[in-house]
Design a protein around this motif. Structure first.
Motif, PDB file in Angstrom:
ATOM      1  N   LEU A  37     -28.931  11.328   8.645  1.00 45.53           N
ATOM      2  CA  LEU A  37     -27.953  11.527   7.965  1.00 45.53           C
ATOM      3  C   LEU A  37     -26.946  12.601   8.101  1.00 45.53           C
ATOM      4  O   LEU A  37     -28.044  13.760   8.489  1.00 45.53           O
ATOM      5  CB  LEU A  37     -27.960  11.640   6.567  1.00 45.53           C
ATOM      6  N   PRO A  38     -25.681  13.005   8.113  1.00 41.57           N
ATOM      7  CA  PRO A  38     -25.082  14.256   8.187  1.00 41.57           C
ATOM      8  C   PRO A  38     -25.684  15.041   7.080  1.00 41.57           C
ATOM      9  O   PRO A  38     -25.934  14.580   5.858  1.00 41.57           O
ATOM     10  CB  PRO A  38     -23.771  13.992   8.123  1.00 41.57           C
ATOM     11  N   PRO A  39     -25.864  16.455   7.520  1.00 39.15           N
ATOM     12  CA  PRO A  39     -26.430  17.417   6.302  1.00 39.15           C
ATOM     13  C   PRO A  39     -25.675  17.188   4.811  1.00 39.15           C
ATOM     14  O   PRO A  39     -26.329  17.429   4.026  1.00 39.15           O
ATOM     15  CB  PRO A  39     -26.136  18.499   7.038  1.00 39.15           C
ATOM     16  N   ASP A  40     -24.296  17.027   4.715  1.00 36.25           N
ATOM     17  CA  ASP A  40     -23.786  17.064   3.524  1.00 36.25           C
ATOM     18  C   ASP A  40     -23.508  15.556   3.170  1.00 36.25           C
ATOM     19  O   ASP A  40     -22.611  15.545   2.076  1.00 36.25           O
ATOM     20  CB  ASP A  40     -22.543  17.963   3.799  1.00 36.25           C
ATOM     21  N   ALA A  41     -23.897  14.538   3.662  1.00 41.15           N
ATOM     22  CA  ALA A  41     -23.624  13.252   3.168  1.00 41.15           C
ATOM     23  C   ALA A  41     -24.018  13.087   1.782  1.00 41.15           C
ATOM     24  O   ALA A  41     -25.324  13.250   1.535  1.00 41.15           O
ATOM     25  CB  ALA A  41     -24.656  12.136   4.102  1.00 41.15           C
ATOM     26  N   PRO A  42     -23.246  12.399   0.776  1.00 39.31           N
ATOM     27  CA  PRO A  42     -23.434  12.171  -0.591  1.00 39.31           C
ATOM     28  C   PRO A  42     -24.388  10.905  -0.679  1.00 39.31           C
ATOM     29  O   PRO A  42     -23.834   9.867  -1.187  1.00 39.31           O
ATOM     30  CB  PRO A  42     -22.084  12.068  -0.907  1.00 39.31           C
ATOM     31  N   LEU A  43     -25.421  11.100  -0.341  1.00 39.81           N
ATOM     32  CA  LEU A  43     -26.501   9.864  -0.403  1.00 39.81           C
ATOM     33  C   LEU A  43     -26.802   9.445  -1.940  1.00 39.81           C
ATOM     34  O   LEU A  43     -27.039  10.175  -2.849  1.00 39.81           O
ATOM     35  CB  LEU A  43     -27.750  10.203   0.066  1.00 39.81           C
ATOM     36  N   VAL A  44     -26.804   8.174  -2.038  1.00 33.01           N
ATOM     37  CA  VAL A  44     -27.237   7.313  -3.352  1.00 33.01           C
ATOM     38  C   VAL A  44     -28.449   6.394  -2.935  1.00 33.01           C
ATOM     39  O   VAL A  44     -28.411   5.685  -1.891  1.00 33.01           O
ATOM     40  CB  VAL A  44     -26.534   6.639  -3.795  1.00 33.01           C
ATOM     41  N   VAL A  45     -29.749   6.683  -3.483  1.00 33.97           N
ATOM     42  CA  VAL A  45     -30.813   5.733  -3.170  1.00 33.97           C
ATOM     43  C   VAL A  45     -31.257   5.082  -4.349  1.00 33.97           C
ATOM     44  O   VAL A  45     -31.336   5.781  -5.510  1.00 33.97           O
ATOM     45  CB  VAL A  45     -32.156   6.725  -2.513  1.00 33.97           C
ATOM     46  N   VAL A  46     -31.325   3.860  -4.342  1.00 33.76           N
ATOM     47  CA  VAL A  46     -31.866   2.875  -5.448  1.00 33.76           C
ATOM     48  C   VAL A  46     -33.360   2.573  -5.240  1.00 33.76           C
ATOM     49  O   VAL A  46     -33.532   2.065  -3.992  1.00 33.76           O
ATOM     50  CB  VAL A  46     -30.992   1.598  -5.555  1.00 33.76           C
ATOM     51  N   VAL A  47     -34.149   2.722  -5.968  1.00 28.07           N
ATOM     52  CA  VAL A  47     -35.667   2.274  -5.918  1.00 28.07           C
ATOM     53  C   VAL A  47     -35.866   1.255  -7.202  1.00 28.07           C
ATOM     54  O   VAL A  47     -35.381   1.584  -8.194  1.00 28.07           O
ATOM     55  CB  VAL A  47     -36.538   3.400  -5.986  1.00 28.07           C
ATOM     56  N   GLY A  48     -36.219   0.092  -6.903  1.00 29.87           N
ATOM     57  CA  GLY A  48     -36.653  -0.902  -7.771  1.00 29.87           C
ATOM     58  C   GLY A  48     -37.751  -0.549  -8.759  1.00 29.87           C
ATOM     59  O   GLY A  48     -38.573   0.269  -8.542  1.00 29.87           O
ATOM     60  N   PRO A  49     -37.989  -1.202  -9.779  1.00 34.55           N
ATOM     61  CA  PRO A  49     -39.235  -1.176 -10.890  1.00 34.55           C
ATOM     62  C   PRO A  49     -40.176  -1.724 -10.167  1.00 34.55           C
ATOM     63  O   PRO A  49     -40.472  -2.338  -9.169  1.00 34.55           O
ATOM     64  CB  PRO A  49     -38.728  -1.932 -11.998  1.00 34.55           C
ATOM     65  N   GLU A  50     -41.351  -1.658 -10.982  1.00 36.92           N
ATOM     66  CA  GLU A  50     -42.681  -2.314 -10.396  1.00 36.92           C
ATOM     67  C   GLU A  50     -42.247  -3.777 -10.272  1.00 36.92           C
ATOM     68  O   GLU A  50     -41.790  -4.299 -11.274  1.00 36.92           O
ATOM     69  CB  GLU A  50     -43.718  -2.102 -11.553  1.00 36.92           C
ATOM     70  N   GLY A  51     -42.816  -4.527  -9.357  1.00 39.39           N
ATOM     71  CA  GLY A  51     -42.329  -5.955  -9.189  1.00 39.39           C
ATOM     72  C   GLY A  51     -41.243  -6.196  -8.445  1.00 39.39           C
ATOM     73  O   GLY A  51     -40.797  -6.954  -8.289  1.00 39.39           O
ATOM     74  N   GLY A  52     -40.448  -5.168  -8.304  1.00 40.99           N
ATOM     75  CA  GLY A  52     -39.148  -5.108  -7.702  1.00 40.99           C
ATOM     76  C   GLY A  52     -37.933  -5.662  -8.442  1.00 40.99           C
ATOM     77  O   GLY A  52     -37.995  -6.180  -9.624  1.00 40.99           O
ATOM     78  N   LEU A  53     -36.719  -5.480  -7.762  1.00 42.21           N
ATOM     79  CA  LEU A  53     -35.408  -6.061  -8.424  1.00 42.21           C
ATOM     80  C   LEU A  53     -35.709  -7.653  -8.438  1.00 42.21           C
ATOM     81  O   LEU A  53     -36.183  -8.180  -7.252  1.00 42.21           O
ATOM     82  CB  LEU A  53     -34.397  -5.499  -7.706  1.00 42.21           C
ATOM     83  N   VAL A  54     -35.356  -8.401  -9.251  1.00 40.55           N
ATOM     84  CA  VAL A  54     -34.975  -9.747  -9.164  1.00 40.55           C
ATOM     85  C   VAL A  54     -33.877  -9.985  -8.483  1.00 40.55           C
ATOM     86  O   VAL A  54     -33.100  -9.167  -7.719  1.00 40.55           O
ATOM     87  CB  VAL A  54     -34.757 -10.306 -10.714  1.00 40.55           C
ATOM     88  N   PRO A  55     -33.839 -11.099  -7.737  1.00 40.28           N
ATOM     89  CA  PRO A  55     -33.112 -11.694  -6.533  1.00 40.28           C
ATOM     90  C   PRO A  55     -31.628 -11.280  -7.196  1.00 40.28           C
ATOM     91  O   PRO A  55     -30.695 -10.804  -6.394  1.00 40.28           O
ATOM     92  CB  PRO A  55     -33.294 -13.054  -6.314  1.00 40.28           C
ATOM     93  N   ALA A  56     -31.017 -11.330  -8.115  1.00 39.62           N
ATOM     94  CA  ALA A  56     -29.498 -11.563  -8.562  1.00 39.62           C
ATOM     95  C   ALA A  56     -29.241  -9.922  -8.617  1.00 39.62           C
ATOM     96  O   ALA A  56     -28.195  -9.444  -8.348  1.00 39.62           O
ATOM     97  CB  ALA A  56     -29.438 -12.036 -10.095  1.00 39.62           C
ATOM     98  N   GLU A  57     -30.302  -8.962  -9.224  1.00 40.45           N
ATOM     99  CA  GLU A  57     -30.224  -7.486  -9.081  1.00 40.45           C
ATOM    100  C   GLU A  57     -29.790  -7.055  -7.631  1.00 40.45           C
ATOM    101  O   GLU A  57     -29.052  -6.391  -7.309  1.00 40.45           O
ATOM    102  CB  GLU A  57     -31.132  -6.939  -9.922  1.00 40.45           C
ATOM    103  N   ARG A  58     -30.822  -7.656  -6.951  1.00 41.16           N
ATOM    104  CA  ARG A  58     -30.931  -7.014  -5.563  1.00 41.16           C
ATOM    105  C   ARG A  58     -29.675  -7.528  -4.745  1.00 41.16           C
ATOM    106  O   ARG A  58     -29.002  -6.690  -3.920  1.00 41.16           O
ATOM    107  CB  ARG A  58     -32.151  -7.818  -4.820  1.00 41.16           C
ATOM    108  N   GLU A  59     -29.061  -8.558  -5.474  1.00 35.83           N
ATOM    109  CA  GLU A  59     -27.814  -9.180  -4.527  1.00 35.83           C
ATOM    110  C   GLU A  59     -26.561  -8.335  -4.983  1.00 35.83           C
ATOM    111  O   GLU A  59     -25.805  -8.085  -4.067  1.00 35.83           O
ATOM    112  CB  GLU A  59     -27.588 -10.637  -5.006  1.00 35.83           C
ATOM    113  N   VAL A  60     -26.514  -7.706  -6.088  1.00 37.08           N
ATOM    114  CA  VAL A  60     -25.329  -6.786  -6.712  1.00 37.08           C
ATOM    115  C   VAL A  60     -25.538  -5.708  -5.787  1.00 37.08           C
ATOM    116  O   VAL A  60     -24.459  -5.158  -5.338  1.00 37.08           O
ATOM    117  CB  VAL A  60     -25.725  -6.458  -8.240  1.00 37.08           C
ATOM    118  N   PHE A  61     -26.690  -5.200  -5.391  1.00 39.27           N
ATOM    119  CA  PHE A  61     -26.665  -3.702  -4.476  1.00 39.27           C
ATOM    120  C   PHE A  61     -26.228  -4.183  -3.207  1.00 39.27           C
ATOM    121  O   PHE A  61     -25.417  -3.440  -2.552  1.00 39.27           O
ATOM    122  CB  PHE A  61     -27.913  -3.285  -4.549  1.00 39.27           C
TER     123      PHE A  61
END
Length: 164
Positions: free
Chosen positions: A102-126
């Motif tokens: 990444l560029p040094p000043d890139a405004p990064l957003v990282v999403v990590v799912g819960p135990e068991g992961g995101l359900v398919p509909a949630e994953r699709e939103v992202f």
């Protein structure tokens, strides 16, 4: 700016994560409300935010980090998917590609799912919002481990600097 959004089902494990995120330079930390975290009895609630913020501040005293991340009340998937610059959004996913440089000043957003992961509909939103699937390790990780892996990757790519 580095925003870490984590599907956290357990407030104690999330508290530990808040401490470590502070040490690794996360600027914003948000618990993510998902289908799998809603029914967790020991889950993060709005009333826990002040204590989480205190834990993050305590962690920087020893580590020498220049700031503690702001910790916010739990957010929903739709709101989380609207965060950040579309060019710099990652979704932690065991089937994704390795993290890009990444560029040094890139405004990064990282999403990590819960135990068991995101359900398919949630994953699709992202994915529909333009999040890039990024693999943080060769195997599946618990939510706090995945969040720390993401934070360590970003910390290794960025020099420490004053709070923005």
């Amino acid at each position: 700016v580095f925003t870490l959004i984590v599907g956290a089902g357990d407030k104690e494990r999330f508290g530990w994560l808040a401490e470590k995120a502070a040490e690794l330079g996360v600027t914003h930390l948000a618990p993510l409300k998902t289908e799998r975290t809603r029914s967790v009895a020991a889950g993060i609630r709005d009333v826990h935010v002040a204590a989480l913020q205190r834990r993050a501040r305590q962690a920087i005293k020893q580590s020498g980090a220049p700031w503690a991340p702001s910790v916010v009340a739990p957010i929903d998937v739709k709101f989380a998917a609207s965060q950040g610059d579309p060019a710099y959004r990652w979704l932690a996913d065991a089937t994704g590609e390795p993290p890009p440089q990444l560029p040094p000043d890139a405004p990064l957003v990282v999403v990590v799912g819960p135990e068991g992961g995101l359900v398919p509909a949630e994953r699709e939103v992202f994915l529909a919002a333009g999040f890039r699937r990024v693999r943080l390790a060769p195997d599946l990780l618990r939510f706090e481990t995945a969040a720390l892996a993401a934070a360590a990757v970003i910390a290794s790519q960025r020099p420490r600097r004053a709070h923005e």
